[in-house]
Design an enzyme around this catalytic site. Structure first.
Site, PDB file in Angstrom:
ATOM      1  N   LYS A  39       4.187   6.017   5.203  1.00 14.47           N
ATOM      2  CA  LYS A  39       3.242   4.850   5.275  1.00 14.47           C
ATOM      3  C   LYS A  39       3.079   4.277   6.656  1.00 14.47           C
ATOM      4  O   LYS A  39       2.564   3.161   6.690  1.00 14.47           O
ATOM      5  CB  LYS A  39       3.936   3.901   4.339  1.00 14.47           C
ATOM      6  CG  LYS A  39       4.245   4.110   2.909  1.00 14.47           C
ATOM      7  CD  LYS A  39       5.163   3.065   2.364  1.00 14.47           C
ATOM      8  CE  LYS A  39       5.667   3.374   0.641  1.00 14.47           C
ATOM      9  NZ  LYS A  39       6.468   2.570  -0.017  1.00 14.47           N
TER      10      LYS A  39
ATOM     11  N   PRO B 158       0.777  -1.340   0.046  1.00 11.83           N
ATOM     12  CA  PRO B 158      -0.097   0.127  -0.047  1.00 11.83           C
ATOM     13  C   PRO B 158       0.877   1.255  -0.099  1.00 11.83           C
ATOM     14  O   PRO B 158       1.966   1.399   0.729  1.00 11.83           O
ATOM     15  CB  PRO B 158      -0.764  -0.175   1.389  1.00 11.83           C
ATOM     16  CG  PRO B 158      -0.283  -1.231   2.087  1.00 11.83           C
ATOM     17  CD  PRO B 158       0.423  -2.043   1.254  1.00 11.83           C
ATOM     18  N   GLU B 159       0.447   2.207  -0.591  1.00  9.20           N
ATOM     19  CA  GLU B 159       1.161   3.654  -0.820  1.00  9.20           C
ATOM     20  C   GLU B 159       0.198   4.610  -0.369  1.00  9.20           C
ATOM     21  O   GLU B 159      -0.815   4.207   0.183  1.00  9.20           O
ATOM     22  CB  GLU B 159       1.431   3.886  -2.224  1.00  9.20           C
ATOM     23  CG  GLU B 159       2.283   2.655  -2.936  1.00  9.20           C
ATOM     24  CD  GLU B 159       2.854   2.988  -4.484  1.00  9.20           C
ATOM     25  OE1 GLU B 159       3.140   3.998  -4.779  1.00  9.20           O
ATOM     26  OE2 GLU B 159       2.964   2.067  -5.116  1.00  9.20           O
TER      27      GLU B 159
ATOM     28  N   ARG C 156      10.183  -6.344  -7.104  1.00 10.26           N
ATOM     29  CA  ARG C 156       9.317  -5.384  -7.817  1.00 10.26           C
ATOM     30  C   ARG C 156       9.743  -5.165  -9.272  1.00 10.26           C
ATOM     31  O   ARG C 156      10.760  -5.901  -9.898  1.00 10.26           O
ATOM     32  CB  ARG C 156       9.378  -4.134  -7.260  1.00 10.26           C
ATOM     33  CG  ARG C 156      10.836  -3.424  -7.220  1.00 10.26           C
ATOM     34  CD  ARG C 156      10.943  -2.328  -6.474  1.00 10.26           C
ATOM     35  NE  ARG C 156      12.198  -1.707  -6.272  1.00 10.26           N
ATOM     36  CZ  ARG C 156      12.923  -0.989  -7.054  1.00 10.26           C
ATOM     37  NH1 ARG C 156      12.435  -0.568  -8.118  1.00 10.26           N
ATOM     38  NH2 ARG C 156      14.100  -0.388  -6.694  1.00 10.26           N
TER      39      ARG C 156
END
Ligand SMILES: [Zn+2]
Length: 282
Positions: free
Chosen positions: A57, A2-3, A258
């Protein structure tokens, strides 16, 4: 992972559901997720949350005692609120049950237990929280400030954007979208950006985050965000598809954990980077 847009929407959802409710029970399902020992997690009993905020975050739930429950979801953690009667599931890391039967739940959906929960008197006690850089929607996030940051270290631009010491809350997916929006290469070295390029980058950071937040808010409505939603993204997650701006195939660099997606024509002067370090062209 989550960003900032997802965390912001989660924060809004939690704010509507967990404030001012007395805490009746705390159940720790994954002890490894609790990173602090004092104050003890049991000290939440009888307390209420008075505010839900976010810094980078980190999601911060402030108690009436002034203590703070700080949560970093890392790669595969999530937060939700269960209505009374809903059963816990095997992904639960921590349940905070309110007297009305609803529950704030920290979930860890990955095989590695990575979500981190801290209960602290002072936020300064949370590792890395103090070092978080400027919030993109704060007045202090100016092109001048960004330009200064860019000069402090020689690194690739995408690495810079996801490094929490500079701009708070960005991660892999939104960084790709931001760089596409302003037409800059993810592999460009920070110290080589001109001020004009920095101005474009600053505008794009806000525009793309704004767009993400608006989109998520419209999807979620009165509910609570259940997972990441990258379906609306222009370029991230679409390797091989035609660039919506120029039609060239969107390129991908894969790393162990990623991927970076970019348009060679729009962002890197036609260069397609070949290897994992993205340092050479083919
Ligand atoms: Zn393109």
């Amino acid at each position: 992972m989550p960003e900032m847009p997802e965390l912001e929407i989660l924060r809004e959802g939690l704010s509507l559901r967990v404030l001012d409710r007395p805490i009746a029970r705390v159940v720790v399902h994954q002890a490894a997720s609790i990173k602090t020992f004092y104050p003890p997690i049991e000290s939440l009993l009888g307390q209420r949350f008075t505010e839900v905020s976010r810094r980078g975050k980190f999601v911060i739930l402030t108690m009436e005692s002034g203590d703070n429950l700080v949560i970093h979801l890392m790669r595969s953690g999530w937060l939700t609120v269960r209505i009374p009667g809903q059963e816990p599931n095997r992904c639960d890391a921590l349940n905070i049950l309110f007297r009305d039967g609803s529950a704030l739940v920290v979930l860890e959906r990955g095989s590695k237990r990575k979500a981190c929960v801290y209960l602290v008197r002072e936020l300064a006690a949370v590792p890395f929280l103090n070092g978080v850089g400027v919030e993109p929607f704060d007045d202090g996030f100016t092109a001048e400030r960004l330009f200064e940051y860019l000069q402090t270290e020689r690194m690739q631009l995408k690495s810079f954007l996801i490094d929490q010491r500079f701009v708070a809350g960005l991660g892999n997916a939104y960084a790709d979208e931001i760089l596409f929006d302003c037409g800059l290469s993810p592999f460009k070295i920070t110290t080589t950006l001109t001020f004009e390029e920095t101005q474009r980058l600053q505008v794009s950071v806000r525009r793309i985050l704004d767009r993400g937040i608006a989109r998520l808010r419209s999807v979620v409505g009165e509910g609570i965000l259940e997972c990441e939603d990258h379906g609306f993204m222009t370029l991230h997650g679409r390797p091989g598809e035609a660039c919506p701006r120029c039609g060239a195939p969107i390129a991908e660099i894969r790393y162990s954990d990623r991927s970076t997606h970019y348009c060679p024509e729009c962002q890197s002067g036609g260069k397609v980077y070949a290897d994992r370090r993205a340092g050479t062209c083919r």
